[in-house]
Design a protein around this motif. Structure first.
Motif, PDB file in Angstrom:
ATOM      1  N   ILE A   7       0.945  -1.100   0.044  1.00 25.43           N
ATOM      2  CA  ILE A   7       0.066  -0.047   0.082  1.00 25.43           C
ATOM      3  C   ILE A   7       0.624   1.204   0.185  1.00 25.43           C
ATOM      4  O   ILE A   7       1.864   1.495   0.734  1.00 25.43           O
ATOM      5  N   HIS A   8       0.577   2.251  -0.852  1.00 24.25           N
ATOM      6  CA  HIS A   8       1.221   3.393  -0.956  1.00 24.25           C
ATOM      7  C   HIS A   8       0.379   4.563  -0.883  1.00 24.25           C
ATOM      8  O   HIS A   8       0.071   5.336  -1.879  1.00 24.25           O
ATOM      9  N   GLY A   9      -0.254   4.556   0.319  1.00 24.82           N
ATOM     10  CA  GLY A   9      -1.071   5.759   0.529  1.00 24.82           C
ATOM     11  C   GLY A   9      -2.584   5.180   0.285  1.00 24.82           C
ATOM     12  O   GLY A   9      -2.749   4.406  -0.722  1.00 24.82           O
ATOM     13  N   PHE A  10      -3.670   5.580   1.232  1.00 26.91           N
ATOM     14  CA  PHE A  10      -4.981   5.021   1.041  1.00 26.91           C
ATOM     15  C   PHE A  10      -5.935   5.846   1.720  1.00 26.91           C
ATOM     16  O   PHE A  10      -5.522   7.010   2.416  1.00 26.91           O
ATOM     17  N   ALA A  11      -7.208   5.946   0.956  1.00 26.81           N
ATOM     18  CA  ALA A  11      -8.233   6.505   1.652  1.00 26.81           C
ATOM     19  C   ALA A  11      -9.415   5.725   2.264  1.00 26.81           C
ATOM     20  O   ALA A  11      -9.704   4.443   1.611  1.00 26.81           O
ATOM     21  N   LEU A  12     -10.376   6.215   2.960  1.00 26.55           N
ATOM     22  CA  LEU A  12     -11.551   5.520   3.209  1.00 26.55           C
ATOM     23  C   LEU A  12     -12.599   6.058   2.466  1.00 26.55           C
ATOM     24  O   LEU A  12     -12.964   6.844   2.188  1.00 26.55           O
ATOM     25  N   GLU A  13     -13.551   5.059   2.308  1.00 25.72           N
ATOM     26  CA  GLU A  13     -14.756   5.347   1.593  1.00 25.72           C
ATOM     27  C   GLU A  13     -15.684   6.337   2.269  1.00 25.72           C
ATOM     28  O   GLU A  13     -15.761   6.184   3.511  1.00 25.72           O
ATOM     29  N   ALA A  14     -16.112   7.139   1.606  1.00 20.68           N
ATOM     30  CA  ALA A  14     -16.872   8.439   2.132  1.00 20.68           C
ATOM     31  C   ALA A  14     -18.196   7.571   2.748  1.00 20.68           C
ATOM     32  O   ALA A  14     -18.926   6.807   2.112  1.00 20.68           O
TER      33      ALA A  14
END
Length: 225
Positions: free
Chosen positions: A160-167
């Motif tokens: 993983i190289h950066g992640f975001a969470l689902e809105a």
């Protein structure tokens, strides 16, 4: 035109800063009793490590010049200093479960330094398994196999190289493990401000969009792999 929508909440990955000035690590001590790992209610696959059961006994390894407030060990459980635990509960933060006292049997490290320091009281807690889910479309992930379960999102994650969470998936916990990447502890911006305000130690906080986990050194993948 300025949008009336509130900004997306920011999240951070919490890790122990083991080689910092308050670097401390723990290992469980015998008898090391273990219970079942949690399983996904939909597909039945394990979504965590074996749980640590009482009696809670630990050995500390001191790497820095003083004991830290946050300690990682061999499983999903972590140790908090008594002062961190009390402030966490007093200020109404959420996501740590348990708060059971731990008996420290031994301290390893530089002998003179470790013997001269008073060992803080610690409690064992478990970060909750949250509802927040990794957003595949807005994260740079590399999978060994496709994700098939929409609940746990397990899919043999390689890097993983950066992640975001689902809105909308986050339910307000200040500390949690996210669906799709249970291997790290995710915290809210409120928790980050809490840590900075109190000066708690042995805690590294990295914005999720900057977090890198690549044990096999496969490098970043394209978006939406």
């Amino acid at each position: 035109m300025v949008s009336d929508l509130p900004p997306d909440p920011r999240f951070f990955v919490l890790e122990a800063e083991v080689w910092g000035p308050h670097g401390t690590h723990f290992d469980t001590a015998a008898p090391d009793n273990r219970g079942d790992a949690p399983h996904c209610p939909r597909c039945g696959e394990p979504i965590g490590m074996l749980t640590w059961l009482p009696p809670y006994r630990a050995e500390l390894e001191l790497h820095g010049g003083a004991f830290g407030d946050f300690l990682e060990g061999p499983g999903y459980e972590v140790l908090l200093s008594e002062r961190l635990a009390e402030a966490f509960r007093k200020e109404g933060l959420t996501g740590f479960l348990g708060f059971e006292p731990v008996e420290v049997l031994r301290v390893r490290g530089k002998r003179k330094k470790s013997q001269a320091l008073a060992v803080p009281r610690y409690v064992v807690v478990t970060p909750c398994l949250g509802r927040g889910a990794v957003d595949e479309a807005r994260s740079r992930l590399r999978h060994a196999k496709p994700v098939t379960c929409p609940e746990c999102r397990s899919g043999g994650l390689d890097s993983i190289h950066g992640f975001a969470l689902e809105a909308g998936s986050w339910k307000g916990e200040d500390v949690f493990r996210a669906r799709g990447f249970r291997g790290c502890i995710v915290v809210s911006e409120r928790f980050t401000e809490f840590v900075k305000r109190h000066g708690f130690t042995n805690m590294k906080l990295t914005p999720t969009e900057e977090y890198v986990w690549d044990p096999l050194r496969k490098g970043p993948s394209a978006l939406s792999t």
